[in-house]
Design an enzyme around this catalytic site. Structure first.
Site, PDB file in Angstrom:
ATOM      1  N   ASP A   7      27.873  30.768  70.379  1.00  0.00           N
ATOM      2  CA  ASP A   7      27.400  29.614  71.148  1.00  0.00           C
ATOM      3  C   ASP A   7      25.936  29.896  71.494  1.00  0.00           C
ATOM      4  O   ASP A   7      25.341  30.875  71.016  1.00  0.00           O
ATOM      5  CB  ASP A   7      28.295  29.348  72.368  1.00  0.00           C
ATOM      6  CG  ASP A   7      28.157  30.394  73.468  1.00  0.00           C
ATOM      7  OD1 ASP A   7      27.423  31.387  73.283  1.00  0.00           O
ATOM      8  OD2 ASP A   7      28.794  30.215  74.526  1.00  0.00           O
ATOM      9  N   HIS A   8      25.358  29.039  72.355  1.00  0.00           N
ATOM     10  CA  HIS A   8      23.945  29.198  72.736  1.00  0.00           C
ATOM     11  C   HIS A   8      23.691  30.555  73.395  1.00  0.00           C
ATOM     12  O   HIS A   8      22.650  31.164  73.167  1.00  0.00           O
ATOM     13  CB  HIS A   8      23.530  28.060  73.684  1.00  0.00           C
ATOM     14  CG  HIS A   8      24.414  27.950  74.884  1.00  0.00           C
ATOM     15  ND1 HIS A   8      25.719  27.464  74.805  1.00  0.00           N
ATOM     16  CD2 HIS A   8      24.227  28.295  76.187  1.00  0.00           C
ATOM     17  CE1 HIS A   8      26.266  27.505  76.008  1.00  0.00           C
ATOM     18  NE2 HIS A   8      25.392  28.003  76.854  1.00  0.00           N
ATOM     19  N   CYS A  64      29.459  35.142  72.328  1.00  0.00           N
ATOM     20  CA  CYS A  64      29.138  34.196  73.408  1.00  0.00           C
ATOM     21  C   CYS A  64      28.566  35.039  74.541  1.00  0.00           C
ATOM     22  O   CYS A  64      28.107  36.161  74.302  1.00  0.00           O
ATOM     23  CB  CYS A  64      30.352  33.351  73.804  1.00  0.00           C
ATOM     24  SG  CYS A  64      31.774  34.251  74.436  1.00  0.00           S
ATOM     25  N   GLY A  65      28.571  34.514  75.769  1.00  0.00           N
ATOM     26  CA  GLY A  65      27.980  35.284  76.858  1.00  0.00           C
ATOM     27  C   GLY A  65      28.724  36.578  77.112  1.00  0.00           C
ATOM     28  O   GLY A  65      28.126  37.639  77.289  1.00  0.00           O
ATOM     29  N   THR A  66      30.047  36.494  77.105  1.00  0.00           N
ATOM     30  CA  THR A  66      30.880  37.670  77.393  1.00  0.00           C
ATOM     31  C   THR A  66      31.771  38.104  76.230  1.00  0.00           C
ATOM     32  O   THR A  66      32.343  39.190  76.270  1.00  0.00           O
ATOM     33  CB  THR A  66      31.838  37.352  78.555  1.00  0.00           C
ATOM     34  OG1 THR A  66      32.641  36.218  78.152  1.00  0.00           O
ATOM     35  CG2 THR A  66      31.085  37.025  79.832  1.00  0.00           C
ATOM     36  N   GLY A  67      31.965  37.242  75.257  1.00  0.00           N
ATOM     37  CA  GLY A  67      32.944  37.476  74.184  1.00  0.00           C
ATOM     38  C   GLY A  67      34.334  36.984  74.564  1.00  0.00           C
ATOM     39  O   GLY A  67      35.215  36.859  73.705  1.00  0.00           O
ATOM     40  N   GLY A  69      35.506  33.989  76.059  1.00  0.00           N
ATOM     41  CA  GLY A  69      35.898  32.633  75.644  1.00  0.00           C
ATOM     42  C   GLY A  69      36.188  32.567  74.158  1.00  0.00           C
ATOM     43  O   GLY A  69      37.160  31.913  73.720  1.00  0.00           O
ATOM     44  N   MET A  70      35.359  33.242  73.383  1.00  0.00           N
ATOM     45  CA  MET A  70      35.579  33.272  71.928  1.00  0.00           C
ATOM     46  C   MET A  70      36.935  33.896  71.608  1.00  0.00           C
ATOM     47  O   MET A  70      37.713  33.362  70.806  1.00  0.00           O
ATOM     48  CB  MET A  70      34.473  34.074  71.232  1.00  0.00           C
ATOM     49  CG  MET A  70      33.111  33.410  71.214  1.00  0.00           C
ATOM     50  SD  MET A  70      33.133  31.894  70.237  1.00  0.00           S
ATOM     51  CE  MET A  70      31.365  31.619  70.047  1.00  0.00           C
ATOM     52  N   HIS A  97      43.947  50.634  65.069  1.00  0.00           N
ATOM     53  CA  HIS A  97      45.240  50.422  65.725  1.00  0.00           C
ATOM     54  C   HIS A  97      45.712  48.978  65.669  1.00  0.00           C
ATOM     55  O   HIS A  97      46.904  48.725  65.582  1.00  0.00           O
ATOM     56  CB  HIS A  97      45.176  50.831  67.206  1.00  0.00           C
ATOM     57  CG  HIS A  97      45.033  52.309  67.411  1.00  0.00           C
ATOM     58  ND1 HIS A  97      45.570  52.968  68.498  1.00  0.00           N
ATOM     59  CD2 HIS A  97      44.414  53.262  66.675  1.00  0.00           C
ATOM     60  CE1 HIS A  97      45.289  54.264  68.423  1.00  0.00           C
ATOM     61  NE2 HIS A  97      44.572  54.463  67.324  1.00  0.00           N
ATOM     62  N   HIS A 133      51.660  51.472  64.067  1.00  0.00           N
ATOM     63  CA  HIS A 133      50.697  50.366  64.206  1.00  0.00           C
ATOM     64  C   HIS A 133      51.216  49.112  63.513  1.00  0.00           C
ATOM     65  O   HIS A 133      51.112  48.006  64.045  1.00  0.00           O
ATOM     66  CB  HIS A 133      49.344  50.751  63.601  1.00  0.00           C
ATOM     67  CG  HIS A 133      48.692  51.924  64.261  1.00  0.00           C
ATOM     68  ND1 HIS A 133      48.673  52.092  65.634  1.00  0.00           N
ATOM     69  CD2 HIS A 133      48.037  53.003  63.746  1.00  0.00           C
ATOM     70  CE1 HIS A 133      48.031  53.212  65.918  1.00  0.00           C
ATOM     71  NE2 HIS A 133      47.643  53.788  64.795  1.00  0.00           N
TER      72      HIS A 133
HETATM   73  C1  RB5 Z   1      28.356  29.870  78.384  1.00  0.00           C
HETATM   74  O1  RB5 Z   1      27.591  29.699  79.552  1.00  0.00           O
HETATM   75  C2  RB5 Z   1      29.391  30.953  78.583  1.00  0.00           C
HETATM   76  O2  RB5 Z   1      30.409  30.477  79.404  1.00  0.00           O
HETATM   77  C3  RB5 Z   1      29.939  31.396  77.256  1.00  0.00           C
HETATM   78  O3  RB5 Z   1      28.891  31.890  76.470  1.00  0.00           O
HETATM   79  C4  RB5 Z   1      30.969  32.507  77.272  1.00  0.00           C
HETATM   80  O4  RB5 Z   1      30.544  33.593  78.037  1.00  0.00           O
HETATM   81  C5  RB5 Z   1      32.336  32.126  77.588  1.00  0.00           C
HETATM   82  O5  RB5 Z   1      33.268  32.944  77.559  1.00  0.00           O
END
Ligand code: RB5
Length: 148
Positions: A7-8, A64-67, A69-70, A97, A133
């Site tokens: 994402d952005h 993404c920002g944290t990984g 949401g993806m 694993h 595994h």
């Molecule tokens: C976008 O602001 C942020 O929510 C997204 O990149 C991600 O971190 C979601 O898990």
């Protein structure tokens, strides 16, 4: 072929990882996004996961920002084994694993040098096909519950 998407929040890191892996000889297909304009991470998680689960691409990388949401999005799709990874040890373990097929990175968590190394370890580490595994993966892939 390796599918990559973001994402952005992950766009800038995606560009760095594409360059790093391309320089190492990997073939990468960039599935977007293509700018830092705000967008929705599930859109790219679905595209990359589809490419991996249909075997159009052998593995996927999503940023993404944290990984988080993806990874949540990917793991709702059959055949996806997405792992959020922020360190080299977990990158290796996710492959050995868990036979993870999609690497999820957090651009607001992991710096570019470490993220590139994590991606390289993830792509170079084979699954360890030890019976334990294989058994554990089969349990979650077939919808097994402990009381069954
Ligand atoms: C976008 O602001 C942020 O929510 C997204 O990149 C991600 O971190 C979601 O898990």
């Amino acid at each position: 072929m390796i599918a990559i998407g973001s994402d952005h929040g992950g766009f800038a890191l995606k560009q760095e990882i594409i360059k790093y892996l391309t320089d190492k000889g990997y073939e990468i297909t960039d599935m977007g996004c293509f700018s830092e304009e705000s967008c929705d991470y599930p859109d790219y998680a679905y595209i990359v996961t589809d490419a991996v689960t249909t075997e159009e691409c052998e593995k996927g990388i999503l940023i993404c920002g944290t990984g988080i949401g993806m990874s949540i999005t990917c793991n709702r799709m059959a055949g996806a084994r997405a792992a959020v990874v922020n360190d080299c040890f977990s990158a290796q373990a996710a492959r050995e694993h868990n036979d993870a097929n999609i690497l999820c990175l957090g651009a607001r968590v992991t710096g570019p040098g470490l993220a590139c190394k994590i991606a390289e370890i993830f792509l170079e580490t084979p699954f360890d096909p030890d019976e334990r595994h294989v058994r554990r993966i089969r349990k979650f892939e077939t919808g097994y519950y402990p009381e069954d």
